[in-house]
Design a protein around this motif. Sequence first.
Motif, PDB file in Angstrom:
ATOM      1  N   ASP A 195       0.884  -1.165   0.000  1.00  0.00           N
ATOM      2  CA  ASP A 195       0.000   0.000   0.000  1.00  0.00           C
ATOM      3  C   ASP A 195       0.923   1.216   0.000  1.00  0.00           C
ATOM      4  OD1 ASP A 195      -2.078   1.785   0.270  1.00  0.00           O
ATOM      5  OD2 ASP A 195      -2.471   1.303   2.367  1.00  0.00           O
TER       6      ASP A 195
ATOM      7  N   VAL B  45       2.673   4.768  -0.052  1.00  0.00           N
ATOM      8  CA  VAL B  45       2.394   6.031   0.624  1.00  0.00           C
ATOM      9  C   VAL B  45       1.973   7.112  -0.361  1.00  0.00           C
ATOM     10  CG1 VAL B  45       3.433   7.857   2.014  1.00  0.00           C
ATOM     11  CG2 VAL B  45       3.953   5.493   2.516  1.00  0.00           C
ATOM     12  N   ASP B  46       2.655   7.192  -1.481  1.00  0.00           N
ATOM     13  CA  ASP B  46       2.409   8.305  -2.403  1.00  0.00           C
ATOM     14  C   ASP B  46       1.644   7.914  -3.661  1.00  0.00           C
ATOM     15  OD1 ASP B  46       4.332   6.842  -3.703  1.00  0.00           O
ATOM     16  OD2 ASP B  46       5.869   8.387  -3.579  1.00  0.00           O
TER      17      ASP B  46
ATOM     18  N   CYS C 263       6.168   1.711   1.096  1.00  0.00           N
ATOM     19  CA  CYS C 263       4.917   1.092   1.549  1.00  0.00           C
ATOM     20  C   CYS C 263       4.533   1.576   2.948  1.00  0.00           C
ATOM     21  CB  CYS C 263       5.071  -0.423   1.554  1.00  0.00           C
ATOM     22  SG  CYS C 263       3.573  -1.297   2.039  1.00  0.00           S
ATOM     23  N   ARG C 264       3.247   1.761   3.175  1.00  0.00           N
ATOM     24  CA  ARG C 264       2.731   2.195   4.487  1.00  0.00           C
ATOM     25  C   ARG C 264       3.019   1.183   5.592  1.00  0.00           C
ATOM     26  NH1 ARG C 264      -0.793   6.372   3.222  1.00  0.00           N
ATOM     27  NH2 ARG C 264      -1.726   6.204   1.169  1.00  0.00           N
ATOM     28  N   HIS C 265       3.161  -0.070   5.236  1.00  0.00           N
ATOM     29  CA  HIS C 265       3.340  -1.135   6.231  1.00  0.00           C
ATOM     30  C   HIS C 265       4.797  -1.343   6.641  1.00  0.00           C
ATOM     31  CE1 HIS C 265      -0.818  -2.234   5.627  1.00  0.00           C
ATOM     32  NE2 HIS C 265      -0.594  -2.279   4.330  1.00  0.00           N
TER      33      HIS C 265
ATOM     34  N   HIS D 169       8.376  -0.352   8.267  1.00  0.00           N
ATOM     35  CA  HIS D 169       8.985   0.509   9.284  1.00  0.00           C
ATOM     36  C   HIS D 169      10.490   0.302   9.244  1.00  0.00           C
ATOM     37  CE1 HIS D 169       9.852   2.521  13.032  1.00  0.00           C
ATOM     38  NE2 HIS D 169      10.524   1.445  13.412  1.00  0.00           N
TER      39      HIS D 169
ATOM     40  N   ASN E 184       2.553  -5.627   7.679  1.00  0.00           N
ATOM     41  CA  ASN E 184       1.320  -5.983   6.992  1.00  0.00           C
ATOM     42  C   ASN E 184       0.847  -7.345   7.492  1.00  0.00           C
ATOM     43  OD1 ASN E 184      -0.719  -6.665   5.172  1.00  0.00           O
ATOM     44  ND2 ASN E 184       0.309  -5.667   3.473  1.00  0.00           N
TER      45      ASN E 184
END
Length: 49
Positions: free
Chosen positions: A11, A13-14, A25-27, A29, A41
């Motif tokens: 997923d 970010v931009d 990816c948003r997931h 870190h 995720n």
Amino acid sequence: MTFEDACPYADMVDDDPASVDCGSCRHYHQFPGSLLGVCRNEKMRSGSG
């Protein structure tokens, strides 16, 4: 690692089609001062745990 291709569950970010690595990816870190990070995720968990 931040330069690996993102998984099918990514997923971004931009929402940029050029963003194809885990680092976008948003997931994902990433730990400060490191190239290593963790995917958070739920779909990537093995379930064998």
